[in-house]
Design a protein around this motif. Structure first.
Motif, PDB file in Angstrom:
ATOM      1  N   PHE A 102       0.816  -1.150  -0.126  1.00 45.62           N
ATOM      2  CA  PHE A 102       0.067  -0.041  -0.055  1.00 45.62           C
ATOM      3  C   PHE A 102       0.854   1.214  -0.089  1.00 45.62           C
ATOM      4  CE2 PHE A 102      -2.261   3.459   2.254  1.00 45.62           C
ATOM      5  CZ  PHE A 102      -3.527   3.303   1.326  1.00 45.62           C
ATOM      6  N   LEU A 103       1.985   1.307   0.645  1.00 45.71           N
ATOM      7  CA  LEU A 103       2.731   2.297   0.806  1.00 45.71           C
ATOM      8  C   LEU A 103       3.545   2.678  -0.463  1.00 45.71           C
ATOM      9  CD1 LEU A 103       4.079   4.692   2.346  1.00 45.71           C
ATOM     10  CD2 LEU A 103       6.002   3.150   3.105  1.00 45.71           C
ATOM     11  N   GLU A 104       3.896   1.619  -0.939  1.00 43.23           N
ATOM     12  CA  GLU A 104       4.535   1.925  -2.608  1.00 43.23           C
ATOM     13  C   GLU A 104       3.471   2.409  -3.543  1.00 43.23           C
ATOM     14  OE1 GLU A 104       8.029  -1.420  -2.099  1.00 43.23           O
ATOM     15  OE2 GLU A 104       6.294  -1.952  -3.089  1.00 43.23           O
ATOM     16  N   SER A 105       2.095   1.706  -3.520  1.00 42.67           N
ATOM     17  CA  SER A 105       1.296   2.232  -4.432  1.00 42.67           C
ATOM     18  C   SER A 105       0.830   3.617  -4.191  1.00 42.67           C
ATOM     19  CB  SER A 105      -0.079   1.445  -3.993  1.00 42.67           C
ATOM     20  OG  SER A 105       0.287   0.076  -4.318  1.00 42.67           O
ATOM     21  N   PHE A 106       0.738   4.174  -2.747  1.00 45.44           N
ATOM     22  CA  PHE A 106       0.536   5.487  -2.476  1.00 45.44           C
ATOM     23  C   PHE A 106       1.687   6.469  -3.056  1.00 45.44           C
ATOM     24  CE2 PHE A 106       0.331   9.092   0.052  1.00 45.44           C
ATOM     25  CZ  PHE A 106      -1.209   9.537   0.173  1.00 45.44           C
ATOM     26  N   TYR A 107       2.991   5.887  -2.942  1.00 46.36           N
ATOM     27  CA  TYR A 107       3.933   6.560  -3.328  1.00 46.36           C
ATOM     28  C   TYR A 107       3.895   6.962  -4.802  1.00 46.36           C
ATOM     29  CZ  TYR A 107       9.048   7.376  -4.747  1.00 46.36           C
ATOM     30  OH  TYR A 107      10.016   7.667  -5.311  1.00 46.36           O
ATOM     31  N   PHE A 108       3.509   5.877  -5.519  1.00 46.02           N
ATOM     32  CA  PHE A 108       3.439   5.973  -6.955  1.00 46.02           C
ATOM     33  C   PHE A 108       2.224   7.186  -7.324  1.00 46.02           C
ATOM     34  CE2 PHE A 108       0.541   4.758 -10.581  1.00 46.02           C
ATOM     35  CZ  PHE A 108       1.447   4.953 -11.496  1.00 46.02           C
ATOM     36  N   CYS A 109       1.087   7.041  -6.695  1.00 44.69           N
ATOM     37  CA  CYS A 109       0.024   7.989  -6.808  1.00 44.69           C
ATOM     38  C   CYS A 109       0.603   9.412  -6.534  1.00 44.69           C
ATOM     39  CB  CYS A 109      -1.028   7.750  -5.924  1.00 44.69           C
ATOM     40  SG  CYS A 109      -1.868   6.234  -6.509  1.00 44.69           S
ATOM     41  N   PHE A 110       1.153   9.590  -5.533  1.00 44.04           N
ATOM     42  CA  PHE A 110       1.843  10.918  -5.078  1.00 44.04           C
ATOM     43  C   PHE A 110       2.795  11.520  -6.146  1.00 44.04           C
ATOM     44  CE2 PHE A 110       4.893  13.740  -3.065  1.00 44.04           C
ATOM     45  CZ  PHE A 110       3.857  14.728  -2.516  1.00 44.04           C
ATOM     46  N   ILE A 111       3.797  10.487  -6.477  1.00 44.00           N
ATOM     47  CA  ILE A 111       4.865  10.936  -7.370  1.00 44.00           C
ATOM     48  C   ILE A 111       4.089  11.287  -8.778  1.00 44.00           C
ATOM     49  CG2 ILE A 111       6.779  10.231  -8.847  1.00 44.00           C
ATOM     50  CD1 ILE A 111       7.397  11.120  -5.699  1.00 44.00           C
ATOM     51  N   SER A 112       3.078  10.416  -9.091  1.00 42.40           N
ATOM     52  CA  SER A 112       2.811  10.713 -10.425  1.00 42.40           C
ATOM     53  C   SER A 112       1.753  12.073 -10.410  1.00 42.40           C
ATOM     54  CB  SER A 112       1.701   9.584 -11.108  1.00 42.40           C
ATOM     55  OG  SER A 112       2.599   8.283 -11.036  1.00 42.40           O
ATOM     56  N   LEU A 113       0.730  12.111  -9.616  1.00 43.07           N
ATOM     57  CA  LEU A 113      -0.116  13.419  -9.715  1.00 43.07           C
ATOM     58  C   LEU A 113       0.578  14.857  -9.090  1.00 43.07           C
ATOM     59  CD1 LEU A 113      -3.393  11.757  -8.179  1.00 43.07           C
ATOM     60  CD2 LEU A 113      -2.539  12.250 -10.437  1.00 43.07           C
ATOM     61  N   SER A 114       1.714  14.634  -8.613  1.00 42.30           N
ATOM     62  CA  SER A 114       2.527  15.816  -8.380  1.00 42.30           C
ATOM     63  C   SER A 114       3.390  16.256  -9.435  1.00 42.30           C
ATOM     64  CB  SER A 114       3.245  15.723  -6.966  1.00 42.30           C
ATOM     65  OG  SER A 114       4.091  14.715  -7.127  1.00 42.30           O
ATOM     66  N   THR A 115       3.414  15.392 -10.368  1.00 43.77           N
ATOM     67  CA  THR A 115       4.207  15.665 -11.627  1.00 43.77           C
ATOM     68  C   THR A 115       5.688  15.443 -11.617  1.00 43.77           C
ATOM     69  OG1 THR A 115       4.418  18.023 -11.358  1.00 43.77           O
ATOM     70  CG2 THR A 115       2.453  17.025 -12.597  1.00 43.77           C
ATOM     71  N   ILE A 116       6.007  14.854 -10.568  1.00 45.71           N
ATOM     72  CA  ILE A 116       7.374  14.468 -10.244  1.00 45.71           C
ATOM     73  C   ILE A 116       7.944  13.343 -11.123  1.00 45.71           C
ATOM     74  CG2 ILE A 116       9.146  13.486  -8.725  1.00 45.71           C
ATOM     75  CD1 ILE A 116       7.485  14.890  -6.538  1.00 45.71           C
ATOM     76  N   GLY A 117       7.209  12.420 -11.195  1.00 41.35           N
ATOM     77  CA  GLY A 117       7.289  11.143 -12.055  1.00 41.35           C
ATOM     78  C   GLY A 117       9.016  10.507 -12.062  1.00 41.35           C
ATOM     79  N   LEU A 118       9.317  10.021 -11.018  1.00 43.31           N
ATOM     80  CA  LEU A 118      10.645   9.482 -10.961  1.00 43.31           C
ATOM     81  C   LEU A 118      10.917   8.254 -11.610  1.00 43.31           C
ATOM     82  CD1 LEU A 118      11.363   9.803  -7.009  1.00 43.31           C
ATOM     83  CD2 LEU A 118      12.268  11.318  -8.970  1.00 43.31           C
ATOM     84  N   GLY A 119       9.898   7.529 -11.871  1.00 42.81           N
ATOM     85  CA  GLY A 119       9.812   6.341 -12.998  1.00 42.81           C
ATOM     86  C   GLY A 119      10.443   5.085 -12.247  1.00 42.81           C
ATOM     87  N   ASP A 120      10.619   5.095 -10.938  1.00 45.52           N
ATOM     88  CA  ASP A 120      11.118   4.044 -10.164  1.00 45.52           C
ATOM     89  C   ASP A 120       9.990   2.852  -9.849  1.00 45.52           C
ATOM     90  OD1 ASP A 120       9.863   5.810  -8.581  1.00 45.52           O
ATOM     91  OD2 ASP A 120      11.063   5.664  -6.791  1.00 45.52           O
ATOM     92  N   TYR A 121       8.664   3.388 -10.052  1.00 49.26           N
ATOM     93  CA  TYR A 121       7.482   2.354 -10.023  1.00 49.26           C
ATOM     94  C   TYR A 121       6.726   2.701 -11.416  1.00 49.26           C
ATOM     95  CZ  TYR A 121       8.373   1.242  -5.161  1.00 49.26           C
ATOM     96  OH  TYR A 121       9.384   0.714  -4.080  1.00 49.26           O
ATOM     97  N   VAL A 122       6.551   1.722 -12.095  1.00 50.26           N
ATOM     98  CA  VAL A 122       5.723   1.767 -13.307  1.00 50.26           C
ATOM     99  C   VAL A 122       4.891   0.794 -13.174  1.00 50.26           C
ATOM    100  CG1 VAL A 122       5.786   1.793 -15.842  1.00 50.26           C
ATOM    101  CG2 VAL A 122       7.610   2.749 -14.599  1.00 50.26           C
ATOM    102  N   PRO A 123       3.363   0.923 -13.433  1.00 50.80           N
ATOM    103  CA  PRO A 123       2.364  -0.210 -13.303  1.00 50.80           C
ATOM    104  C   PRO A 123       2.191  -0.717 -14.587  1.00 50.80           C
ATOM    105  CG  PRO A 123       1.522   2.022 -13.405  1.00 50.80           C
ATOM    106  CD  PRO A 123       2.889   2.273 -13.291  1.00 50.80           C
ATOM    107  N   GLY A 124       1.856  -2.250 -14.678  1.00 51.57           N
ATOM    108  CA  GLY A 124       1.501  -2.651 -15.655  1.00 51.57           C
ATOM    109  C   GLY A 124       2.719  -3.250 -16.495  1.00 51.57           C
ATOM    110  N   GLU A 125       3.999  -3.435 -15.449  1.00 51.77           N
ATOM    111  CA  GLU A 125       5.239  -4.035 -16.267  1.00 51.77           C
ATOM    112  C   GLU A 125       5.508  -5.633 -16.038  1.00 51.77           C
ATOM    113  OE1 GLU A 125       7.019  -2.248 -18.356  1.00 51.77           O
ATOM    114  OE2 GLU A 125       5.711  -0.850 -18.404  1.00 51.77           O
TER     115      GLU A 125
END
Length: 218
Positions: free
Chosen positions: A94-117
């Motif tokens: 859950f923490l990693e999923s929440f981290y992905f949502c925050f990084i994505s919607l804050s337009t940071i987009g680090l790319g360390d977590y990519v769904p559907g891979e």
């Protein structure tokens, strides 16, 4: 942007640069136009309705509305999607999923977590389309919430602290200099007009005092 899909050839990299230079401003304009239209129905009209219909203070209604809207946005675009991603992605908690949502919607987009891979990901194409729609709607929701908070009266006062104040003394000096120049120009014009009037007057000879005395003696 994030992910593992990147251009490798020189032509692909050049096309990516040109496409990004054109696409990013148009995307920002699109998001701004959409947010400006949504905020009228989501923020301004509800606040005005409760203020006029129920007689509550507009500032209090705006604060409560902003808090409720922020809670709904966090729930719908952070907590619930994080729970869904933690189920769909085998390696995410859950923490990693929440981290992905925050990084994505804050337009940071680090790319360390990519769904559907994942190799065993079912309906990958549909999953990717759903993630794209989620990110687009999430960005719009985040901008609406930020715009709602920016319209609060208290935040407007706080923002005024960072505004650059004009120096009143310099403004007064400029005004006085402008007035002095205008007065001097007016006085110069008046003096020139008087000189013109004197030049246009007929010449009258003054009689000498001796001629006056002789006329009196006669």
């Amino acid at each position: 942007g994030y992910g593992h899909t990147v251009p490798l050839s020189d032509g692909g990299k050049a096309f990516c640069i040109i496409y990004s230079a054109i696409g990013i401003p148009f995307t920002l304009l699109f998001l701004t136009a959409v947010v400006q239209r949504i905020i009228v129905y989501v923020t301004r009209r509800p606040v005005l309705y409760f203020h006029i219909r129920w007689g509550f203070s507009k500032q209090v209604v705006a604060i409560i509305h902003a808090i409720v809207l922020g809670f709904i946005t966090v729930s719908c675009f952070f907590l619930i999607p994080a729970a869904i991603f933690s189920v769909l992605e085998d390696d995410w908690n859950f923490l990693e999923s929440f981290y992905f949502c925050f990084i994505s919607l804050s337009t940071i987009g680090l790319g360390d977590y990519v769904p559907g891979e994942g190799y065993n990901q079912k309906f990958r194409e549909l999953y990717k389309i759903g993630i794209t729609c989620y990110l687009l709607l999430g960005l719009i929701a985040m901008l609406v919430v930020l715009e709602t908070f920016c319209e609060l009266h208290e935040l407007k006062k706080f923002r005024k602290l960072f505004y650059v104040k004009k120096d009143k003394e310099e403004d007064q000096v400029h005004i006085m200099e402008h007035d002095q120049l205008s007065f001097s120009s007016i006085s110069d014009q008046a003096a020139s007009m008087k000189d013109d009037q004197k030049a246009n007057e007929p010449f009258v000879t003054s009689q000498s005092p001796t001629s006056n005395d002789s006329s009196l003696n006669n």
